[in-house]
Design an enzyme around this catalytic site. Structure first.
Site, PDB file in Angstrom:
ATOM      1  CG  HIS A 220       9.472  13.943  22.848  1.00 33.05           C
ATOM      2  ND1 HIS A 220       9.308  12.602  22.572  1.00 33.05           N
ATOM      3  CD2 HIS A 220       8.535  14.266  23.771  1.00 33.05           C
ATOM      4  CE1 HIS A 220       8.314  12.133  23.305  1.00 33.05           C
ATOM      5  NE2 HIS A 220       7.824  13.120  24.051  1.00 33.05           N
TER       6      HIS A 220
ATOM      7  CG  MET B 216      10.078  12.135  17.695  1.00 35.34           C
ATOM      8  SD  MET B 216       8.593  13.141  17.498  1.00 35.34           S
ATOM      9  CE  MET B 216       7.951  13.179  19.163  1.00 35.34           C
TER      10      MET B 216
ATOM     11  CB  SER C 181       6.930  16.747  27.102  1.00 36.77           C
ATOM     12  OG  SER C 181       6.605  15.782  26.139  1.00 36.77           O
TER      13      SER C 181
ATOM     14  CB  THR D   5       9.629   9.050  27.414  1.00 36.47           C
ATOM     15  OG1 THR D   5       8.833   9.968  28.187  1.00 36.47           O
ATOM     16  CG2 THR D   5       9.105   7.638  27.607  1.00 36.47           C
TER      17      THR D   5
ATOM     18  CE1 TYR E 102       4.058  15.373  28.497  1.00 39.70           C
ATOM     19  CE2 TYR E 102       3.252  14.837  30.675  1.00 39.70           C
ATOM     20  CZ  TYR E 102       4.182  14.674  29.673  1.00 39.70           C
ATOM     21  OH  TYR E 102       5.213  13.786  29.854  1.00 39.70           O
TER      22      TYR E 102
END
Length: 181
Positions: free
Chosen positions: A117, A115, A119, A42, A122
């Site tokens: 990252h 931050m 993923s 993101t 989830y």
């Protein structure tokens, strides 16, 4: 006037890295549950915009951006649904600048420091389950730490964060970052 929807901007990993992450994500989902989603980093979090505005902002933001590299630090676990288990990325200046540039174009204000990252899972898991999922991810692919890859594409996704099934999430557009000539 067109109705607003929630959009996010994602950095899209190259196909080989995306396939590797997808395999890992599928294995983790089969053991720990959670919705299916595409591997991504993101760059701009959820923001409400009209479809036209979102597309215009993406195209405008991409014009000034160049491809950049990201490096995985380690598998980590977070404290909420959308950051359950993830690949923590090293805070490379190009990645941070890309996010800041796009956030400015989109008028997005981060409520927490960015931050970076990618993923892997989830979900609302207990800490013990998250630890097991982290261990499982490392066991399935123990060469993730230090993995470096190039980002050459950004994508605009419609991402209704209220939809925890993610079934309404869809890719709207993608732009390719062009190197300096």
């Amino acid at each position: 006037m067109a109705s607003e929807a929630v959009y996010s901007v994602w950095a899209v990993p190259p196909e080989d890295v995306a396939a590797r992450c997808s395999n890992l994500m599928t294995a983790l989902r089969s053991e720990f549950g959670g919705p299916h989603f595409e591997p991504h980093i993101t760059v701009v979090g959820a923001i409400k915009l009209t479809p036209n505005d979102a597309l215009t902002k993406l195209r405008s933001a991409c014009q000034a951006l160049r491809p950049f590299h990201v490096t995985v630090d380690r598998v980590a676990a977070g404290t909420f649904f959308y950051q359950c288990v993830y690949l923590l990325l090293r805070p490379d200046p190009h990645l941070l600048q890309t996010s800041a540039h796009c956030c400015t174009h989109f008028g997005y204000a981060n409520s927490t420091p960015y931050m970076p990252h990618l993923s892997l899972l989830y979900g609302d898991l207990r800490d013990e389950e998250k630890r097991k999922a982290q261990e499982r991810a490392n066991a399935l692919d123990d060469a993730l730490g230090g993995l470096t890859f190039q980002i050459t594409r950004l994508a605009l996704y419609k991402t209704d964060t209220e939809d925890k099934t993610l079934k309404s999430w869809e890719k709207i557009a993608e732009c390719t970052l062009t190197p300096n000539n």
